[in-house]
Design an enzyme around this catalytic site. Sequence first.
Site, PDB file in Angstrom:
ATOM      1  N   ASN A 199      -8.288   8.659  -8.920  1.00 39.77           N
ATOM      2  CA  ASN A 199      -8.229   7.357  -9.522  1.00 39.77           C
ATOM      3  C   ASN A 199      -9.876   6.649  -9.854  1.00 39.77           C
ATOM      4  O   ASN A 199      -9.683   7.207  -9.474  1.00 39.77           O
ATOM      5  CB  ASN A 199      -7.671   6.951  -8.266  1.00 39.77           C
ATOM      6  CG  ASN A 199      -7.990   7.078  -7.147  1.00 39.77           C
ATOM      7  OD1 ASN A 199      -9.014   6.363  -7.159  1.00 39.77           O
ATOM      8  ND2 ASN A 199      -7.408   7.824  -6.277  1.00 39.77           N
ATOM      9  N   PHE A 259      -5.576   0.991   5.035  1.00 39.84           N
ATOM     10  CA  PHE A 259      -5.518  -0.706   3.505  1.00 39.84           C
ATOM     11  C   PHE A 259      -4.486  -0.488   3.198  1.00 39.84           C
ATOM     12  O   PHE A 259      -3.956   1.196   2.479  1.00 39.84           O
ATOM     13  CB  PHE A 259      -6.678   0.042   2.442  1.00 39.84           C
ATOM     14  CG  PHE A 259      -7.804  -1.523   2.863  1.00 39.84           C
ATOM     15  CD1 PHE A 259      -8.817  -0.812   4.489  1.00 39.84           C
ATOM     16  CD2 PHE A 259      -8.630  -1.331   2.546  1.00 39.84           C
ATOM     17  CE1 PHE A 259     -10.180  -1.465   4.606  1.00 39.84           C
ATOM     18  CE2 PHE A 259      -9.869  -2.970   2.818  1.00 39.84           C
ATOM     19  CZ  PHE A 259      -9.991  -2.739   3.965  1.00 39.84           C
TER      20      PHE A 259
HETATM   21  O1  C5P Z   1       0.255   6.155   1.867  1.00 40.86           O
HETATM   22  P1  C5P Z   1      -0.904   5.153   1.215  1.00 40.86           P
HETATM   23  O2  C5P Z   1      -1.801   6.222   0.142  1.00 40.86           O
HETATM   24  O3  C5P Z   1      -0.703   4.188   0.238  1.00 40.86           O
HETATM   25  O4  C5P Z   1      -1.317   4.475   1.889  1.00 40.86           O
HETATM   26  C1  C5P Z   1      -2.927   3.884   2.175  1.00 40.86           C
HETATM   27  C2  C5P Z   1      -3.692   4.063   3.276  1.00 40.86           C
HETATM   28  O5  C5P Z   1      -3.517   5.709   3.649  1.00 40.86           O
HETATM   29  C3  C5P Z   1      -5.064   3.971   2.909  1.00 40.86           C
HETATM   30  O6  C5P Z   1      -6.157   3.027   4.098  1.00 40.86           O
HETATM   31  C4  C5P Z   1      -5.658   5.244   2.402  1.00 40.86           C
HETATM   32  O7  C5P Z   1      -6.980   5.648   2.857  1.00 40.86           O
HETATM   33  C5  C5P Z   1      -5.059   6.197   3.583  1.00 40.86           C
HETATM   34  N1  C5P Z   1      -4.660   7.959   3.254  1.00 40.86           N
HETATM   35  C6  C5P Z   1      -5.152   8.224   3.901  1.00 40.86           C
HETATM   36  N2  C5P Z   1      -5.109   9.883   3.916  1.00 40.86           N
HETATM   37  C7  C5P Z   1      -3.824  10.107   2.239  1.00 40.86           C
HETATM   38  C8  C5P Z   1      -3.675   8.262   1.948  1.00 40.86           C
HETATM   39  C9  C5P Z   1      -4.174   7.088   1.863  1.00 40.86           C
HETATM   40  O8  C5P Z   1      -6.015   8.122   5.023  1.00 40.86           O
HETATM   41  N3  C5P Z   1      -4.019  10.424   2.253  1.00 40.86           N
END
Ligand code: C5P
Length: 414
Positions: A217, A332
């Site tokens: 991304n 975040f």
């Molecule tokens: O669920 P989403 O991706 O929107 O959530 C964002 C938050 O979760 C961010 O703090 C991101 O760093 C963390 N995250 C994570 N591991 C993932 C997906 C998101 O730590 N697999």
Amino acid sequence: MKERKVLVGITGGIAAYKSAQLVRLLKKAGAQVRVVMTEGGAAFISPLTLQALSGNPVHQTLLDSDAEAGMGHIELAKWADLIIIAPASADFIARFAHGLANDLLSTLCLATEAPIALAPAMNQAMWHNPRTQRNMHSLASDIERGQVLIWGPDSGEQACGDHGPGRMLEAEALFERAQDFCGDTGKEKPLPLHGVKVVITAGPTREAIDPVRYISNHSSGKMGYALAEAAARAGADVILVSGPVSLACPEGVSRVMVSSALEMLEAANQSIASECDIFIAAAAVADYRPEVVSDQKMKKQGDEGLVIRMTQNPDIVATVANSGRARLVVGFAAETQDVTAYAEKKLRTKGLDLIVANDVSNNAIGFNSDENAVTLITPHGQVEFVQQSKRLLAAKLIEAMYSELKQKNKAKKA
Ligand code: C5P
């Protein structure tokens, strides 16, 4: 002030003689000092005096190839931790307020992310003039964002014989303001986050399809890196678990470079093996990875098209929150609609203490930008942070997270 990089800008005014003493005090306190003078400033005090006191060549011209080959205006702008314009003449304030860049000092003030303190100095009638006052008022939003500070002016007898406001603060008073601003009272005082262990994930992840291709991304990692820098500056022990980005590791931070979400999870788990105080998940982790990674470069599939089955990645921040090994867990939430509602939902489902919500539908902020505007959602409510540089914002967020950690620790003890 030890190791602080202070740039002193001297513009035209009789108070310029006081700036020599300011430079001396800053140097004596251990700061690194560089002086930039306008033409007017150099008419009041000799650049040679400032060179001797600061221990560095004085910078005076913008369009000078020799000077630019040495330390150019952009380099100077990036070098400074704090810029003090003393004296700041009425003319300089007018140019500054309008964003002009017609000499070296005004140009680097536009290019810098460092806070700029103005120490106005002028005749009382010039200070009272509605045009000067309008220029000062136009800085209100920069002052609110912490990018501009106004130190003075004092009131009293003036060099021209008039009486009233417009005297520049004495060098000692300006030095004290600089010390306060840098959190330095002159005594040996530990930095606020001394002994606090902070782990931060940042940047994107890359999910391999085959040895040469991946899914990723647009995350630049800038926000996570700015948080790591701010925490380290505040004295914390910082581990930065970073996905592939081209940013340099901030000073005083230990960095672990990873590629995929699984590697990021492993590095995060290792970093919290002996517990940590604050875990900040600023990384944009890929939600899915290809179920099978081909050993060899995949060949074209022709008209049939290509189907890649994806499998869900583990949620790193939720895993950390669940482990109980981080005292404060911060996530975040980059959203394009109903920003705070979705963020609050994530806060609950992932078991976080705080969440930083930002609206990524606005191109001026977020992913690749140097600026961001966010809402910090805490158990006690929401705090809005207006659009500002990620560097400034990071310092404010670290402060807010640390204050939450203290409250949480206190509540636990009670
Ligand atoms: O669920 P989403 O991706 O929107 O959530 C964002 C938050 O979760 C961010 O703090 C991101 O760093 C963390 N995250 C994570 N591991 C993932 C997906 C998101 O730590 N697999």
